[in-house]
Scaffold this motif. Structure first.
Motif, PDB file in Angstrom:
ATOM      1  N   ARG A 115      26.436  37.947  87.752  1.00  0.00           N
ATOM      2  CA  ARG A 115      25.900  39.434  88.360  1.00  0.00           C
ATOM      3  C   ARG A 115      25.083  39.206  89.656  1.00  0.00           C
ATOM      4  NH1 ARG A 115      23.719  42.031  82.757  1.00  0.00           N
ATOM      5  NH2 ARG A 115      25.686  42.878  81.826  1.00  0.00           N
ATOM      6  N   SER A 116      24.308  38.352  89.775  1.00  0.00           N
ATOM      7  CA  SER A 116      23.408  38.081  90.937  1.00  0.00           C
ATOM      8  C   SER A 116      24.578  37.751  92.133  1.00  0.00           C
ATOM      9  CB  SER A 116      22.643  36.956  90.769  1.00  0.00           C
ATOM     10  OG  SER A 116      21.509  37.309  90.008  1.00  0.00           O
ATOM     11  N   GLU A 117      25.499  36.939  92.175  1.00  0.00           N
ATOM     12  CA  GLU A 117      26.265  36.715  93.235  1.00  0.00           C
ATOM     13  C   GLU A 117      27.392  38.037  93.525  1.00  0.00           C
ATOM     14  OE1 GLU A 117      27.119  31.978  92.309  1.00  0.00           O
ATOM     15  OE2 GLU A 117      28.259  33.610  90.804  1.00  0.00           O
ATOM     16  N   VAL A 118      27.726  38.653  92.514  1.00  0.00           N
ATOM     17  CA  VAL A 118      28.434  39.835  92.652  1.00  0.00           C
ATOM     18  C   VAL A 118      27.506  40.788  93.611  1.00  0.00           C
ATOM     19  CG1 VAL A 118      29.688  41.992  91.830  1.00  0.00           C
ATOM     20  CG2 VAL A 118      30.227  39.543  90.954  1.00  0.00           C
ATOM     21  N   ILE A 119      26.493  41.051  93.082  1.00  0.00           N
ATOM     22  CA  ILE A 119      25.452  42.109  93.722  1.00  0.00           C
ATOM     23  C   ILE A 119      25.398  41.536  95.287  1.00  0.00           C
ATOM     24  CG2 ILE A 119      23.039  42.974  93.822  1.00  0.00           C
ATOM     25  CD1 ILE A 119      23.666  43.407  90.564  1.00  0.00           C
ATOM     26  N   SER A 120      24.706  40.477  95.602  1.00  0.00           N
ATOM     27  CA  SER A 120      24.648  39.735  96.916  1.00  0.00           C
ATOM     28  C   SER A 120      25.840  39.994  97.711  1.00  0.00           C
ATOM     29  CB  SER A 120      24.266  38.043  96.664  1.00  0.00           C
ATOM     30  OG  SER A 120      22.712  38.160  95.709  1.00  0.00           O
ATOM     31  N   GLU A 121      27.072  39.600  97.247  1.00  0.00           N
ATOM     32  CA  GLU A 121      28.060  39.822  98.012  1.00  0.00           C
ATOM     33  C   GLU A 121      28.455  41.223  98.348  1.00  0.00           C
ATOM     34  OE1 GLU A 121      30.599  37.547  99.402  1.00  0.00           O
ATOM     35  OE2 GLU A 121      28.912  35.752  98.790  1.00  0.00           O
ATOM     36  N   ALA A 122      28.173  42.336  97.521  1.00  0.00           N
ATOM     37  CA  ALA A 122      28.178  43.758  97.744  1.00  0.00           C
ATOM     38  C   ALA A 122      27.337  44.143  98.706  1.00  0.00           C
ATOM     39  CB  ALA A 122      28.086  44.175  96.445  1.00  0.00           C
ATOM     40  N   ILE A 123      26.188  43.659  98.589  1.00  0.00           N
ATOM     41  CA  ILE A 123      25.162  43.750  99.793  1.00  0.00           C
ATOM     42  C   ILE A 123      25.687  43.384 100.938  1.00  0.00           C
ATOM     43  CG2 ILE A 123      22.886  43.633 100.435  1.00  0.00           C
ATOM     44  CD1 ILE A 123      22.027  43.532  97.680  1.00  0.00           C
ATOM     45  N   ALA A 124      26.116  42.056 101.069  1.00  0.00           N
ATOM     46  CA  ALA A 124      26.553  41.676 102.423  1.00  0.00           C
ATOM     47  C   ALA A 124      27.786  42.395 102.937  1.00  0.00           C
ATOM     48  CB  ALA A 124      26.895  40.011 102.380  1.00  0.00           C
ATOM     49  N   LEU A 125      28.649  42.879 102.231  1.00  0.00           N
ATOM     50  CA  LEU A 125      29.709  43.590 102.700  1.00  0.00           C
ATOM     51  C   LEU A 125      29.468  45.009 103.091  1.00  0.00           C
ATOM     52  CD1 LEU A 125      33.306  43.776 101.378  1.00  0.00           C
ATOM     53  CD2 LEU A 125      31.912  45.866 101.007  1.00  0.00           C
ATOM     54  N   LEU A 126      28.583  45.568 102.352  1.00  0.00           N
ATOM     55  CA  LEU A 126      28.027  46.818 102.910  1.00  0.00           C
ATOM     56  C   LEU A 126      27.290  46.894 104.149  1.00  0.00           C
ATOM     57  CD1 LEU A 126      26.850  48.309  99.418  1.00  0.00           C
ATOM     58  CD2 LEU A 126      28.744  49.275 100.729  1.00  0.00           C
ATOM     59  N   MET A 127      26.630  45.642 104.176  1.00  0.00           N
ATOM     60  CA  MET A 127      25.722  45.429 105.623  1.00  0.00           C
ATOM     61  C   MET A 127      26.752  45.224 106.772  1.00  0.00           C
ATOM     62  SD  MET A 127      22.570  46.008 104.916  1.00  0.00           S
ATOM     63  CE  MET A 127      21.726  45.241 106.474  1.00  0.00           C
ATOM     64  N   ARG A 128      27.823  44.588 106.396  1.00  0.00           N
ATOM     65  CA  ARG A 128      28.745  44.205 107.497  1.00  0.00           C
ATOM     66  C   ARG A 128      29.690  45.224 107.947  1.00  0.00           C
ATOM     67  NH1 ARG A 128      31.433  40.080 105.003  1.00  0.00           N
ATOM     68  NH2 ARG A 128      33.122  41.678 104.522  1.00  0.00           N
ATOM     69  N   ASP A 129      30.201  45.951 106.938  1.00  0.00           N
ATOM     70  CA  ASP A 129      31.253  46.870 107.160  1.00  0.00           C
ATOM     71  C   ASP A 129      31.241  48.194 106.890  1.00  0.00           C
ATOM     72  OD1 ASP A 129      32.775  44.356 107.324  1.00  0.00           O
ATOM     73  OD2 ASP A 129      33.622  44.349 105.278  1.00  0.00           O
ATOM     74  N   TYR A 130      30.033  48.703 106.796  1.00  0.00           N
ATOM     75  CA  TYR A 130      29.731  50.179 106.427  1.00  0.00           C
ATOM     76  C   TYR A 130      28.455  50.576 107.270  1.00  0.00           C
ATOM     77  CZ  TYR A 130      33.417  50.021 102.946  1.00  0.00           C
ATOM     78  OH  TYR A 130      34.596  50.154 102.199  1.00  0.00           O
ATOM     79  N   THR A 131      28.490  51.800 107.600  1.00  0.00           N
ATOM     80  CA  THR A 131      27.415  52.415 108.354  1.00  0.00           C
ATOM     81  C   THR A 131      27.077  54.084 107.643  1.00  0.00           C
ATOM     82  OG1 THR A 131      26.302  53.143 110.449  1.00  0.00           O
ATOM     83  CG2 THR A 131      28.778  53.547 110.183  1.00  0.00           C
TER      84      THR A 131
END
Length: 69
Positions: free
Chosen positions: A29-45
Motif C-alpha cells: 500500500r505504501s509503495e502504491v501511494i508513493s508512486e501515485a503521489i510521484a505521478l500526480l506531481m510529475r504529470d498533473y497540474t
C-alpha cells in the motif's frame, strides 16, 4: 530518506481499489501511494479547480520558457 507514519481515512471502495492496485502492481500500500503521489506531481497540474494532465510541452516548461526553445 526518513519515513514517517501517517494516518488518513479512505472509504471501503477506495481501500478495495488500493488493494486491487497492490495486486496488479505487486506493490504494498505504501509503495502504491508513493508512486501515485510521484505521478500526480510529475504529470498533473491544477487549473480552475480541475486536475489537468500536462501535455509534453507543458511538462517541459520551466519559468514560462520551453526548454530548448
Amino acid at each position: 530518506m526518513t519515513k514517517k507514519v501517517i494516518s488518513f481515512r479512505l472509504s471501503d471502495a477506495d481501500i478495495a481499489d488500493l488493494d486491487e492496485l497492490c495486486v496488479r502492481l505487486k506493490y504494498n500500500r505504501s509503495e502504491v501511494i508513493s508512486e501515485a503521489i510521484a505521478l500526480l506531481m510529475r504529470d498533473y497540474t491544477h487549473d480552475g479547480g480541475r486536475l489537468v494532465k500536462r501535455t509534453p510541452w507543458l511538462a517541459s516548461m520551466e519559468d514560462g520558457k520551453i526548454e530548448g526553445a
